[in-house]
Design a protein around this motif. Sequence first.
Motif, PDB file in Angstrom:
ATOM      1  N   MET A   1     -16.348  -1.938 138.780  1.00 20.49           N
ATOM      2  CA  MET A   1     -17.785  -1.750 138.711  1.00 20.49           C
ATOM      3  C   MET A   1     -18.158  -0.384 138.148  1.00 20.49           C
ATOM      4  SD  MET A   1     -20.751  -2.918 139.125  1.00 20.49           S
ATOM      5  CE  MET A   1     -22.383  -2.310 139.257  1.00 20.49           C
ATOM      6  N   SER A   2     -17.379   0.634 138.477  1.00 17.32           N
ATOM      7  CA  SER A   2     -17.789   1.965 138.016  1.00 17.32           C
ATOM      8  C   SER A   2     -17.599   2.126 136.511  1.00 17.32           C
ATOM      9  CB  SER A   2     -17.080   3.066 138.788  1.00 17.32           C
ATOM     10  OG  SER A   2     -15.756   3.200 138.387  1.00 17.32           O
ATOM     11  N   LYS A   3     -16.672   1.376 135.914  1.00 20.86           N
ATOM     12  CA  LYS A   3     -16.549   1.419 134.457  1.00 20.86           C
ATOM     13  C   LYS A   3     -17.809   0.832 133.831  1.00 20.86           C
ATOM     14  CE  LYS A   3     -13.666   0.087 130.553  1.00 20.86           C
ATOM     15  NZ  LYS A   3     -12.421  -0.590 130.145  1.00 20.86           N
ATOM     16  N   GLN A   4     -18.291  -0.249 134.398  1.00 17.08           N
ATOM     17  CA  GLN A   4     -19.516  -0.861 133.902  1.00 17.08           C
ATOM     18  C   GLN A   4     -20.708   0.077 134.103  1.00 17.08           C
ATOM     19  OE1 GLN A   4     -19.881  -3.636 132.026  1.00 17.08           O
ATOM     20  NE2 GLN A   4     -21.946  -2.823 131.801  1.00 17.08           N
ATOM     21  N   ASN A   5     -20.719   0.811 135.208  1.00  9.53           N
ATOM     22  CA  ASN A   5     -21.778   1.789 135.456  1.00  9.53           C
ATOM     23  C   ASN A   5     -21.787   2.845 134.356  1.00  9.53           C
ATOM     24  OD1 ASN A   5     -23.892   3.134 136.925  1.00  9.53           O
ATOM     25  ND2 ASN A   5     -22.347   4.536 137.724  1.00  9.53           N
ATOM     26  N   LEU A   6     -20.616   3.385 134.043  1.00  8.10           N
ATOM     27  CA  LEU A   6     -20.525   4.387 132.985  1.00  8.10           C
ATOM     28  C   LEU A   6     -20.942   3.784 131.642  1.00  8.10           C
ATOM     29  CD1 LEU A   6     -19.754   7.219 132.016  1.00  8.10           C
ATOM     30  CD2 LEU A   6     -17.382   6.406 131.816  1.00  8.10           C
ATOM     31  N   GLN A   7     -20.505   2.575 131.383  1.00 12.71           N
ATOM     32  CA  GLN A   7     -20.850   1.897 130.132  1.00 12.71           C
ATOM     33  C   GLN A   7     -22.377   1.745 129.993  1.00 12.71           C
ATOM     34  OE1 GLN A   7     -19.667   1.366 127.187  1.00 12.71           O
ATOM     35  NE2 GLN A   7     -18.341  -0.420 127.446  1.00 12.71           N
ATOM     36  N   THR A   8     -23.017   1.324 131.053  1.00 15.27           N
ATOM     37  CA  THR A   8     -24.472   1.150 131.051  1.00 15.27           C
ATOM     38  C   THR A   8     -25.185   2.475 130.825  1.00 15.27           C
ATOM     39  OG1 THR A   8     -24.297  -0.756 132.526  1.00 15.27           O
ATOM     40  CG2 THR A   8     -26.437   0.334 132.422  1.00 15.27           C
ATOM     41  N   LEU A   9     -24.726   3.520 131.508  1.00 17.80           N
ATOM     42  CA  LEU A   9     -25.346   4.840 131.365  1.00 17.80           C
ATOM     43  C   LEU A   9     -25.184   5.374 129.942  1.00 17.80           C
ATOM     44  CD1 LEU A   9     -24.255   6.440 134.746  1.00 17.80           C
ATOM     45  CD2 LEU A   9     -26.532   5.598 134.134  1.00 17.80           C
ATOM     46  N   LEU A  10     -24.012   5.197 129.360  1.00 19.02           N
ATOM     47  CA  LEU A  10     -23.794   5.645 127.984  1.00 19.02           C
ATOM     48  C   LEU A  10     -24.709   4.899 127.014  1.00 19.02           C
ATOM     49  CD1 LEU A  10     -19.907   6.017 127.846  1.00 19.02           C
ATOM     50  CD2 LEU A  10     -21.613   7.851 127.735  1.00 19.02           C
TER      51      LEU A  10
ATOM     52  N   GLY B   1     -11.478   2.077 127.104  1.00 13.21           N
ATOM     53  CA  GLY B   1     -12.210   2.989 127.973  1.00 13.21           C
ATOM     54  C   GLY B   1     -12.467   4.355 127.364  1.00 13.21           C
ATOM     55  N   HIS B   2     -12.481   4.442 126.034  1.00 10.42           N
ATOM     56  CA  HIS B   2     -12.706   5.713 125.342  1.00 10.42           C
ATOM     57  C   HIS B   2     -13.978   5.659 124.504  1.00 10.42           C
ATOM     58  CE1 HIS B   2      -8.304   5.657 125.981  1.00 10.42           C
ATOM     59  NE2 HIS B   2      -8.490   6.939 126.215  1.00 10.42           N
ATOM     60  N   CYS B   3     -14.571   6.828 124.349  1.00 11.97           N
ATOM     61  CA  CYS B   3     -15.735   6.972 123.487  1.00 11.97           C
ATOM     62  C   CYS B   3     -15.634   8.355 122.850  1.00 11.97           C
ATOM     63  CB  CYS B   3     -17.005   6.875 124.327  1.00 11.97           C
ATOM     64  SG  CYS B   3     -18.529   7.187 123.423  1.00 11.97           S
ATOM     65  N   GLN B   4     -15.766   8.417 121.544  1.00 17.37           N
ATOM     66  CA  GLN B   4     -15.707   9.694 120.838  1.00 17.37           C
ATOM     67  C   GLN B   4     -16.930   9.835 119.963  1.00 17.37           C
ATOM     68  OE1 GLN B   4     -11.940   9.711 118.775  1.00 17.37           O
ATOM     69  NE2 GLN B   4     -10.895  10.492 120.581  1.00 17.37           N
TER      70      GLN B   4
ATOM     71  N   ASP C   1      -7.647   4.790 137.533  1.00 16.83           N
ATOM     72  CA  ASP C   1      -7.125   5.359 138.769  1.00 16.83           C
ATOM     73  C   ASP C   1      -8.104   6.412 139.279  1.00 16.83           C
ATOM     74  OD1 ASP C   1      -5.376   5.864 140.874  1.00 16.83           O
ATOM     75  OD2 ASP C   1      -4.293   7.393 139.737  1.00 16.83           O
ATOM     76  N   GLY C   2      -8.818   6.092 140.317  1.00 16.86           N
ATOM     77  CA  GLY C   2      -9.805   7.013 140.860  1.00 16.86           C
ATOM     78  C   GLY C   2     -11.211   6.759 140.366  1.00 16.86           C
ATOM     79  N   GLU C   3     -11.371   5.807 139.440  1.00 18.17           N
ATOM     80  CA  GLU C   3     -12.675   5.466 138.877  1.00 18.17           C
ATOM     81  C   GLU C   3     -13.466   6.723 138.516  1.00 18.17           C
ATOM     82  OE1 GLU C   3     -14.404   2.732 141.738  1.00 18.17           O
ATOM     83  OE2 GLU C   3     -13.556   1.073 140.605  1.00 18.17           O
ATOM     84  N   GLN C   4     -12.917   7.448 137.542  1.00 17.04           N
ATOM     85  CA  GLN C   4     -13.518   8.698 137.108  1.00 17.04           C
ATOM     86  C   GLN C   4     -13.675   8.716 135.599  1.00 17.04           C
ATOM     87  OE1 GLN C   4     -11.462  12.092 138.623  1.00 17.04           O
ATOM     88  NE2 GLN C   4     -11.519  11.380 140.724  1.00 17.04           N
TER      89      GLN C   4
ATOM     90  N   GLU D   1     -15.402  13.556 136.632  1.00 14.70           N
ATOM     91  CA  GLU D   1     -16.479  13.152 137.537  1.00 14.70           C
ATOM     92  C   GLU D   1     -16.298  11.699 137.982  1.00 14.70           C
ATOM     93  OE1 GLU D   1     -20.349  14.009 139.305  1.00 14.70           O
ATOM     94  OE2 GLU D   1     -18.912  15.316 138.324  1.00 14.70           O
ATOM     95  N   PRO D   2     -16.436  11.415 139.278  1.00 19.56           N
ATOM     96  CA  PRO D   2     -16.409  10.019 139.731  1.00 19.56           C
ATOM     97  C   PRO D   2     -17.575   9.239 139.110  1.00 19.56           C
ATOM     98  CG  PRO D   2     -16.319  11.537 141.604  1.00 19.56           C
ATOM     99  CD  PRO D   2     -16.610  12.350 140.383  1.00 19.56           C
ATOM    100  N   THR D   3     -17.341   7.993 138.781  1.00 18.39           N
ATOM    101  CA  THR D   3     -18.375   7.206 138.111  1.00 18.39           C
ATOM    102  C   THR D   3     -19.065   6.196 139.017  1.00 18.39           C
ATOM    103  OG1 THR D   3     -16.707   5.627 137.366  1.00 18.39           O
ATOM    104  CG2 THR D   3     -17.300   7.417 135.847  1.00 18.39           C
ATOM    105  N   THR D   4     -18.539   5.954 140.185  1.00 15.91           N
ATOM    106  CA  THR D   4     -19.088   4.916 141.052  1.00 15.91           C
ATOM    107  C   THR D   4     -20.555   5.161 141.378  1.00 15.91           C
ATOM    108  OG1 THR D   4     -16.916   4.640 142.026  1.00 15.91           O
ATOM    109  CG2 THR D   4     -18.743   3.631 143.189  1.00 15.91           C
ATOM    110  N   GLN D   5     -20.907   6.383 141.741  1.00 11.28           N
ATOM    111  CA  GLN D   5     -22.286   6.706 142.122  1.00 11.28           C
ATOM    112  C   GLN D   5     -23.033   7.490 141.045  1.00 11.28           C
ATOM    113  OE1 GLN D   5     -23.577   5.477 144.949  1.00 11.28           O
ATOM    114  NE2 GLN D   5     -21.606   4.497 145.310  1.00 11.28           N
ATOM    115  N   MET D   6     -22.428   7.646 139.881  1.00  9.60           N
ATOM    116  CA  MET D   6     -23.060   8.431 138.814  1.00  9.60           C
ATOM    117  C   MET D   6     -24.361   7.761 138.381  1.00  9.60           C
ATOM    118  SD  MET D   6     -21.560   9.550 135.083  1.00  9.60           S
ATOM    119  CE  MET D   6     -20.155  10.397 135.754  1.00  9.60           C
TER     120      MET D   6
END
Length: 158
Positions: free
Chosen positions: A1-10, A28-31, A47-50, A102-107
């Motif tokens: 879920m936290s990967k999707q959270n980061l994806q949505t925020l980006l 899982g990379h963006c440049q 690992d660590g959802e960061q 930074e952890p992404t779960t609550q970002m």
Amino acid sequence: MSKQNLQTLLQRIGQMVGIPDLALDDDGHCQLRLDGKLDIAIEFVEDGEQAVFTARCGAFGDHNRARVLQQIADANFYWTGSGGGTLSTNSREGMVYLQFREPTTQMDQARLEKLLQALVMNAERWAGRLADAVSDSSLAPETAPETALPGGMLASWA
């Protein structure tokens, strides 16, 4: 879920700044490159959802090398000269990098924006310091800049 959270925020930030396709790739990379000169990488670490945010600050050469490396080490002490991130060198490339983790779960979007602003502002300052390293006086403590911290605070360091 936290990967999707980061994806949505980006994607949201990308739409705001005119980069509608800003997103993580399948690995899982963006440049991206800002103003044609500042390279930024965003990497999701399962690992660590960061998320790891990396900016390439610039090259460090042989001139003032020991002094530059000492300044980098000093800047990492309590992260006051790196804006809360970590400065590092890649000796193989001869480059200095600034990284935030930074952890992404609550970002949320505000936190991501602050991290990106701190990354850019501090990377640009270090890029300037590295470019000026050819001058003996450029790294003197009395010329040390204020540093932007991710929370929006400023810190001075010497």
